[in-house]
Design an enzyme around this catalytic site. Structure first.
Site, PDB file in Angstrom:
ATOM      1  N   HIS A  41      42.621  38.580  42.258  1.00 52.95           N
ATOM      2  CA  HIS A  41      43.179  39.579  43.176  1.00 52.95           C
ATOM      3  C   HIS A  41      43.146  38.939  44.563  1.00 52.95           C
ATOM      4  O   HIS A  41      42.252  38.136  44.860  1.00 52.95           O
ATOM      5  CB  HIS A  41      42.306  40.828  43.279  1.00 52.95           C
ATOM      6  CG  HIS A  41      42.103  41.596  42.022  1.00 52.95           C
ATOM      7  ND1 HIS A  41      41.094  41.326  41.143  1.00 52.95           N
ATOM      8  CD2 HIS A  41      42.744  42.680  41.532  1.00 52.95           C
ATOM      9  CE1 HIS A  41      41.131  42.198  40.150  1.00 52.95           C
ATOM     10  NE2 HIS A  41      42.121  43.030  40.355  1.00 52.95           N
ATOM     11  N   ASP A  91      39.781  39.045  46.083  1.00 58.46           N
ATOM     12  CA  ASP A  91      38.741  38.166  45.519  1.00 58.46           C
ATOM     13  C   ASP A  91      38.711  36.840  46.256  1.00 58.46           C
ATOM     14  O   ASP A  91      37.647  36.261  46.469  1.00 58.46           O
ATOM     15  CB  ASP A  91      39.012  37.847  44.044  1.00 58.46           C
ATOM     16  CG  ASP A  91      39.183  39.076  43.198  1.00 58.46           C
ATOM     17  OD1 ASP A  91      38.559  40.098  43.500  1.00 58.46           O
ATOM     18  OD2 ASP A  91      39.950  38.991  42.211  1.00 58.46           O
ATOM     19  N   ASP A  95      34.775  51.144  30.785  1.00 57.26           N
ATOM     20  CA  ASP A  95      35.263  49.770  30.712  1.00 57.26           C
ATOM     21  C   ASP A  95      34.086  48.823  30.971  1.00 57.26           C
ATOM     22  O   ASP A  95      33.852  48.436  32.114  1.00 57.26           O
ATOM     23  CB  ASP A  95      36.332  49.649  31.820  1.00 57.26           C
ATOM     24  CG  ASP A  95      37.276  48.488  31.638  1.00 57.26           C
ATOM     25  OD1 ASP A  95      37.270  47.881  30.560  1.00 57.26           O
ATOM     26  OD2 ASP A  95      38.034  48.206  32.584  1.00 57.26           O
ATOM     27  N   GLU A 121      44.660  44.814  27.626  1.00 53.01           N
ATOM     28  CA  GLU A 121      43.217  44.506  27.647  1.00 53.01           C
ATOM     29  C   GLU A 121      42.525  45.223  26.501  1.00 53.01           C
ATOM     30  O   GLU A 121      42.730  46.419  26.293  1.00 53.01           O
ATOM     31  CB  GLU A 121      42.640  44.938  29.004  1.00 53.01           C
ATOM     32  CG  GLU A 121      41.139  44.739  29.093  1.00 53.01           C
ATOM     33  CD  GLU A 121      40.619  44.844  30.521  1.00 53.01           C
ATOM     34  OE1 GLU A 121      41.288  44.371  31.450  1.00 53.01           O
ATOM     35  OE2 GLU A 121      39.530  45.419  30.689  1.00 53.01           O
ATOM     36  N   ASP A 173      38.750  38.723  31.440  1.00 48.44           N
ATOM     37  CA  ASP A 173      38.441  39.842  32.343  1.00 48.44           C
ATOM     38  C   ASP A 173      37.118  40.429  31.830  1.00 48.44           C
ATOM     39  O   ASP A 173      37.065  41.527  31.288  1.00 48.44           O
ATOM     40  CB  ASP A 173      39.579  40.865  32.303  1.00 48.44           C
ATOM     41  CG  ASP A 173      39.427  41.930  33.372  1.00 48.44           C
ATOM     42  OD1 ASP A 173      38.365  41.969  34.023  1.00 48.44           O
ATOM     43  OD2 ASP A 173      40.360  42.735  33.553  1.00 48.44           O
ATOM     44  N   GLU A 184      49.407  46.491  33.606  1.00 47.40           N
ATOM     45  CA  GLU A 184      48.215  46.497  32.741  1.00 47.40           C
ATOM     46  C   GLU A 184      47.822  47.944  32.443  1.00 47.40           C
ATOM     47  O   GLU A 184      47.254  48.629  33.303  1.00 47.40           O
ATOM     48  CB  GLU A 184      47.068  45.757  33.438  1.00 47.40           C
ATOM     49  CG  GLU A 184      45.835  45.647  32.566  1.00 47.40           C
ATOM     50  CD  GLU A 184      44.735  44.804  33.216  1.00 47.40           C
ATOM     51  OE1 GLU A 184      45.043  43.827  33.918  1.00 47.40           O
ATOM     52  OE2 GLU A 184      43.561  45.140  33.006  1.00 47.40           O
ATOM     53  N   HIS A 220      40.621  48.412  27.387  1.00 47.15           N
ATOM     54  CA  HIS A 220      41.505  49.520  27.759  1.00 47.15           C
ATOM     55  C   HIS A 220      42.125  50.146  26.517  1.00 47.15           C
ATOM     56  O   HIS A 220      42.299  51.368  26.444  1.00 47.15           O
ATOM     57  CB  HIS A 220      42.605  49.036  28.700  1.00 47.15           C
ATOM     58  CG  HIS A 220      42.098  48.474  29.998  1.00 47.15           C
ATOM     59  ND1 HIS A 220      42.925  48.037  31.002  1.00 47.15           N
ATOM     60  CD2 HIS A 220      40.839  48.282  30.459  1.00 47.15           C
ATOM     61  CE1 HIS A 220      42.212  47.596  32.034  1.00 47.15           C
ATOM     62  NE2 HIS A 220      40.933  47.728  31.705  1.00 47.15           N
TER      63      HIS A 220
HETATM   64  C1  XLS Z   1      40.349  46.968  35.503  1.00 50.50           C
HETATM   65  C2  XLS Z   1      41.344  45.951  35.225  1.00 50.50           C
HETATM   66  C3  XLS Z   1      41.470  44.899  36.298  1.00 50.50           C
HETATM   67  C4  XLS Z   1      42.773  44.155  36.133  1.00 50.50           C
HETATM   68  C5  XLS Z   1      43.213  43.424  37.352  1.00 50.50           C
HETATM   69  O1  XLS Z   1      39.939  47.725  34.650  1.00 50.50           O
HETATM   70  O2  XLS Z   1      41.071  45.375  33.983  1.00 50.50           O
HETATM   71  O3  XLS Z   1      40.387  44.033  36.271  1.00 50.50           O
HETATM   72  O4  XLS Z   1      42.719  43.271  35.072  1.00 50.50           O
HETATM   73  O5  XLS Z   1      43.433  44.280  38.419  1.00 50.50           O
HETATM   74 NI    NI Z   2      42.032  43.720  33.167  1.00 52.87          NI
HETATM   75 NI    NI Z   3      39.410  46.514  32.609  1.00 51.60          NI
END
Ligand code: XLS
Ligand code: NI
Ligand code: NI
Length: 433
Positions: free
Chosen positions: A101, A104, A307, A268, A339, A232, A271
């Site tokens: 990001h 970051d 998460d 992900e 991640d 995402e 998620h």
């Molecule tokens: C948060 C997300 C984040 C994305 C990037 O839950 O996974 O880390 O991957 O913004």
């Molecule tokens: Ni992510």
């Molecule tokens: Ni996540």
């Protein structure tokens, strides 16, 4: 500059029998599988936020993971030190990609202009690091969720000034990603969602989100960024209702706003689980609609409803997910992005190494098993046989009207014969080979 990772030896493939905990047992980057090198299939990626920003703080306690670049009085010097450490870890792990990001890599400034400048300046520094190391950028993204200004969302914020601020932020993050040769640009809908309809105009917010995404897509074409924009999906956390709930919801959203040809998905594992799906389900849905982009590789905890972003260590689960990736023809611009974060008691720099080495080997082992399943062909044969009736045409075939199908069915008057779904037999193929 010396960093906590500079003295770490580079992790190498030593084969399954090795007792060295910091060697790859399954990840042989040069191994040819399904016609390509393993490293080209996996496109392994270390993420900046969990590995170099996350400090182990939780709602009940202070940071536990303290690194030399955290704190201090010169945030830009700290950002450079962090980049040095990051590229040392990439070298030690021998991974080809990273992701970040904007916040970051570079600190927030006193004004928006200064913040954007910080992003560009550190972007230039990262370009030098990429050049020297050969490590590439899988994707960049903008953090539109940490600062309080985003508490009611970024694109979906009731205040148009926040929409504008977010637009400026994404424009710069995309510029920097483009300059660094990023293969994709990701948009996770941070706080794009709501807590209660009592204070939320849902339709307006969705329209704002659609417009924001259209603006980003237009800009991407203008600057000639050739990689896809990736959404995402996540169903909840931080908001109760995240608009990008899951792959199917995002596809409906993209269709509605006419963006389905320009935007794909970054899926992900954790998620998917939060949405009540398996990871393989989300991959299969994305593939069905032609929007599979990239994967964030982590796992949740079956006992926790949030998460947890743990490093992957469930080979059977990941095998099923990567089998769907292989069926989809693989990841093209995408990759496997860790991640994933350390638990807050794992405070030593080499804990980060163990976490990634294990995660990488789990991905490699799962991919090799998935490739074996694919090459073995038993699952594909079963699937073909199961739907073979459709290949034979018949009265339900494409083109027939409802009346024609109904009449033909009535004339036949034979009850279709149930056939076994063979689930256990197929599960045995997966588990036992
Ligand atoms: C948060 C997300 C984040 C994305 C990037 O839950 O996974 O880390 O991957 O913004
Ligand atoms: Ni992510
Ligand atoms: Ni996540």
């Amino acid at each position: 500059m010396t960093t906590p990772f500079s003295d770490l030896p580079t992790v190498r493939f030593e084969g399954e029998a090795t007792l060295n905990p910091l060697a790859y047992r399954f990840y042989d980057p040069e191994l040819i599988v399904l016609g390509k090198r393993l490293k080209e299939h996996l496109r392994l990626t270390v993420c900046y936020w969990h590995s170099f920003v996350m400090n182990g703080a939780d709602p009940f306690g202070a940071p536990t993971i303290i690194r030399p670049w955290m704190g201090g009085t010169d945030p830009m010097a700290a950002a450079r030190a962090k980049a040095d450490a990051a590229f040392d870890l990439f070298r030690a792990l021998d991974v080809p990609f990273y992701s970040f990001h904007d916040r970051d890599i570079a600190p927030e400034g006193d004004s928006l202009a200064e913040t954007l400048k910080n992003t560009r300046v550190i972007g230039d520094y990262l370009a030098e690091k990429q050049q020297a190391s050969g490590v590439k950028l899988l994707w960049g993204t903008a953090n539109l969720f940490s600062h309080p200004r985003f508490m009611a969302g970024a694109a979906t914020n009731p205040d148009p000034e926040v929409f504008a601020w977010s637009a400026a932020t994404v424009k710069t993050a995309l510029d920097v990603t483009h300059a660094l040769g990023g293969a994709n640009y990701v948009m996770w809908g941070g706080r794009e969602g709501y807590e209660t309809l009592l204070n939320t105009d849902l339709k307006r917010e969705l329209d704002q989100m659609g417009r924001f995404l259209s603006l980003v897509v237009d800009y991407k074409h203008k600057i000639g960024f050739s990689g896809p924009i990736l959404i995402e999906p996540k169903p909840k956390e931080p908001t109760k209702h995240q608009y990008d709930f899951d792959a199917a919801t995002v596809y409906g959203f993209l269709k509605h706003y006419g963006l389905e040809n320009d935007v794909k998905l970054n899926l992900e594992e954790n998620h998917a689980i939060l949405a009540g799906h398996t990871f393989e389900h989300e991959i299969a849905v994305a593939n069905a609609f032609g929007i599979l982009g990239s994967l964030d590789i982590n796992r949740g905890d079956p006992l926790l409803g949030w998460d947890t972003d743990q490093f992957p260590n469930d080979v059977p689960q990941l095998t099923l997910a990567l089998y769907e990736v292989i069926k989809a023809g693989g990841l093209t611009t995408g990759g496997l992005n860790f991640d994933a974060k350390l638990r807050r008691q794992s405070i030593e720099p080499d804990d980060l190494l163990h976490a990634h080495v294990g995660g990488i080997d789990v991905c490699a082992k799962a991919f090799l098993q998935a490739a074996k399943l694919y090459e073995g062909g038993q699952l594909a044969t079963n699937l073909r046989d199961r739907y073979a009736g459709w290949d034979r045409g018949g009265h339900a075939a494409e083109g027939a009207t409802l009346e024609e199908i109904a009449a033909a069915a009535e004339n036949r008057a034979i009850d279709p014969r149930p056939r076994s779904g063979r689930q256990e037999k197929l599960e045995n193929v997966v588990s036992l080979g």
